[in-house]
Design an enzyme around this catalytic site. Structure first.
Site, PDB file in Angstrom:
ATOM      1  N   HIS A  90       1.051  -1.132  -0.193  1.00 18.13           N
ATOM      2  CA  HIS A  90      -0.137   0.198  -0.105  1.00 18.13           C
ATOM      3  C   HIS A  90       0.037   1.353  -0.353  1.00 18.13           C
ATOM      4  CE1 HIS A  90       0.617  -0.023   4.391  1.00 18.13           C
ATOM      5  NE2 HIS A  90       0.416   1.189   4.193  1.00 18.13           N
TER       6      HIS A  90
HETATM    7  C1  UD1 Z   1      -1.671   6.190   5.852  1.00 22.33           C
HETATM    8  C2  UD1 Z   1      -0.666   6.219   6.383  1.00 22.33           C
HETATM    9  C3  UD1 Z   1       0.548   4.675   6.683  1.00 22.33           C
HETATM   10  C4  UD1 Z   1      -0.121   3.148   6.767  1.00 22.33           C
HETATM   11  C5  UD1 Z   1      -1.116   3.425   6.115  1.00 22.33           C
HETATM   12  C6  UD1 Z   1      -2.031   2.091   7.186  1.00 22.33           C
HETATM   13  C7  UD1 Z   1       0.084   8.491   5.845  1.00 22.33           C
HETATM   14  C8  UD1 Z   1       0.880   9.775   5.644  1.00 22.33           C
HETATM   15  N1  UD1 Z   1      -0.179   7.128   6.363  1.00 22.33           N
HETATM   16  O1  UD1 Z   1      -1.535   5.317   4.339  1.00 22.33           O
HETATM   17  O2  UD1 Z   1       1.232   4.972   6.993  1.00 22.33           O
HETATM   18  O3  UD1 Z   1       1.193   2.762   6.257  1.00 22.33           O
HETATM   19  O4  UD1 Z   1      -2.753   4.259   6.715  1.00 22.33           O
HETATM   20  O5  UD1 Z   1      -2.983   1.916   6.320  1.00 22.33           O
HETATM   21  O6  UD1 Z   1      -0.879   8.544   7.584  1.00 22.33           O
HETATM   22  N2  UD1 Z   1      -9.601   5.636   2.203  1.00 22.33           N
HETATM   23  C9  UD1 Z   1     -10.328   4.466   2.187  1.00 22.33           C
HETATM   24  N3  UD1 Z   1     -10.685   3.916   3.216  1.00 22.33           N
HETATM   25  C10 UD1 Z   1     -10.199   4.282   4.248  1.00 22.33           C
HETATM   26  C11 UD1 Z   1      -9.065   4.854   4.495  1.00 22.33           C
HETATM   27  C12 UD1 Z   1      -8.575   5.509   2.865  1.00 22.33           C
HETATM   28  O7  UD1 Z   1     -11.039   4.480   0.873  1.00 22.33           O
HETATM   29  O8  UD1 Z   1     -11.321   3.752   5.455  1.00 22.33           O
HETATM   30  C13 UD1 Z   1      -8.819   6.367   0.698  1.00 22.33           C
HETATM   31  C14 UD1 Z   1      -8.173   7.075   1.226  1.00 22.33           C
HETATM   32  O9  UD1 Z   1      -9.681   8.090   0.681  1.00 22.33           O
HETATM   33  C15 UD1 Z   1      -7.274   7.595   0.659  1.00 22.33           C
HETATM   34  C16 UD1 Z   1      -6.508   6.541   0.173  1.00 22.33           C
HETATM   35  O10 UD1 Z   1      -7.451   5.309   0.293  1.00 22.33           O
HETATM   36  O11 UD1 Z   1      -7.843   8.124  -1.287  1.00 22.33           O
HETATM   37  C17 UD1 Z   1      -5.067   6.558   1.106  1.00 22.33           C
HETATM   38  O12 UD1 Z   1      -5.345   6.481   2.884  1.00 22.33           O
HETATM   39  P1  UD1 Z   1      -4.776   7.318   3.225  1.00 22.33           P
HETATM   40  O13 UD1 Z   1      -5.328   7.843   4.770  1.00 22.33           O
HETATM   41  O14 UD1 Z   1      -4.670   8.903   2.381  1.00 22.33           O
HETATM   42  O15 UD1 Z   1      -3.068   6.974   3.591  1.00 22.33           O
HETATM   43  P2  UD1 Z   1      -2.980   5.853   3.636  1.00 22.33           P
HETATM   44  O16 UD1 Z   1      -2.671   5.371   2.227  1.00 22.33           O
HETATM   45  O17 UD1 Z   1      -4.162   4.395   4.236  1.00 22.33           O
END
Ligand code: UD1
Length: 366
Positions: free
Chosen positions: A210
């Protein structure tokens, strides 16, 4: 607040935060005179990325969910800061606890420090020394602003000392991720998870990818997918897909290359550790999995050029592998289960030590 009561406020937002919070919340619940308030930023919001962890890990319901959701780093961090500031003023905790290295951690550190509230950082001192990783920026800033630095390993203590942290601030408490694992592994093993997923115990691979470094570059993601597809010719490969990876699959079509790989929705904690515990191999870029596989003795190919958890390479089962199909296949062929030295204080008692420091004046300084 009654006299003599400690008010601690934990800020969590993303999946790995919830796992780290679980043992801490349990240790605090056993203490008289401690009021523990949980604020969920809403960084992760899907049931399978958030609520299922609160249910399965018996984490008390958050007092507040700030509901910030996704966005760019600046948008997400700023949204958390704006929503959190009035809550910290309202609750006026003695200490704010922050966890790990996600954007929620950074945002809470900035807000609490400017309000003059003491901060304790759980999982302090880890360093990849790669400032292109958003998490490394978050780690460095969070530690700099924290009065209490709860380090999971000796190398983390050394990093903090090298950066000039006061000796009295750094407590080598151990690893709360391993606390959660120790507490829940028996139930996960008893649940017969591999059979439920139709794979033979000891004969399958678990893959999770991820990180932006692997997912956001189409060429790299294609190489990783090709590598996993080649592993799947030999034995089952189960791949629970993170939302970030799912989005990348939708835009660049790399998933079409994953012939033979079983794609799954994100798994609950118990299903994940139940699968990992009996797997032949883990292929990942997750920080938590590097630690869990080290504790379990399961070989782990870490698809990154560096790690903030070098102890999992030195004492444990993790091996850094380039995100290229050939490298993944070659490293998988060389990987075998072997005895490991579990790092010091990865013993299921880190959260109790944190409670001891906060409430009993215990000290785990070096
Ligand atoms: C975040 C953390 C990362 C951790 C990971 C675990 C930061 C900078 N990164 O990354 O260190 O390893 O979480 O999962 O904080 N999304 C959904 N549903 C959700 C959560 C996220 O659809 O429940 C989507 C978001 O809208 C976004 C993408 O997934 O488009 C990434 O989510 P984001 O919270 O930005 O960071 P992660 O890649 O999850």
């Amino acid at each position: 607040m009654s006299p003599g009561t400690w008010r601690v406020l934990s800020v969590v937002g993303a999946r790995p935060n919830f796992i780290k919070l679980a043992p801490v919340a349990r240790a605090f619940a056993e203490r008289a005179g401690v009021e523990h308030i949980i604020v969920h930023t809403g960084q992760h919001y899907d049931d399978e990325m958030s609520d299922v962890f609160f249910r399965h890990l018996d984490i008390p319901h958050p007092a507040v969910n700030l509901g910030v959701g996704g966005g760019s780093h600046a948008q997400q961090t700023a949204a958390i800061m704006l929503a959190l500031e009035p809550r910290l003023k309202e609750f006026a905790p003695d200490v704010v606890l922050i966890y790990g290295d996600v954007n929620s951690t950074l945002a809470a550190a900035l807000v609490a420090s400017k309000l003059g509230i003491a901060i304790g950082h759980v999982e302090a001192g880890l360093r990849s020394r790669d400032m292109t990783m958003p998490e490394e920026v978050n780690r460095v800033v969070a530690d700099r602003l924290s009065a209490l630095l709860f380090a999971p390993s000796r190398d983390a203590c050394e990093n903090l000392a090298w950066e000039g942290a006061a000796c009295a601030a750094v407590h080598f408490v151990g690893n709360v991720m391993i606390d959660a694992l120790v507490a829940h592994l028996p139930a996960a093993r008893a649940a017969g998870v591999p059979a439920r997923f139709g794979v033979p115990a000891g004969g399958y691979v678990v893959a999770t990818i991820h990180r932006p470094g692997n997912v956001d570059r189409p060429d790299t993601l294609r190489e990783v997918c090709d590598g996993l597809a080649r592993l799947a010719r030999e034995r089952p490969v189960l791949f629970p897909v993170h939302p970030r990876t799912r989005e990348a699959f939708l835009t660049n079509g790399a998933a079409a290359r994953l012939g033979g790989v079983t794609l799954l929705d994100p798994l609950s904690y118990l299903d994940m550790i139940g699968l990992v515990a009996d797997s032949a191999l883990v292929v990942t870029d997750s920080g938590g999995l590097q630690e869990e596989t080290t504790f379990l003795g399961v070989p782990c190919l870490t698809l990154r050029p560096n790690t903030e958890r070098p102890i999992t390479v030195e004492c444990g089962t993790s091996r850094l592998v380039a995100s290229r199909a050939d490298a993944i296949v070659a490293a998988a062929a060389a990987a075998t289960r072997r005895a490991v030295t579990v790092p010091n204080r990865w013993d299921g008692k880190a959260a109790e030590r944190i409670a001891g420091v906060l409430f009993d004046g215990a000290s785990y300084t070096q």
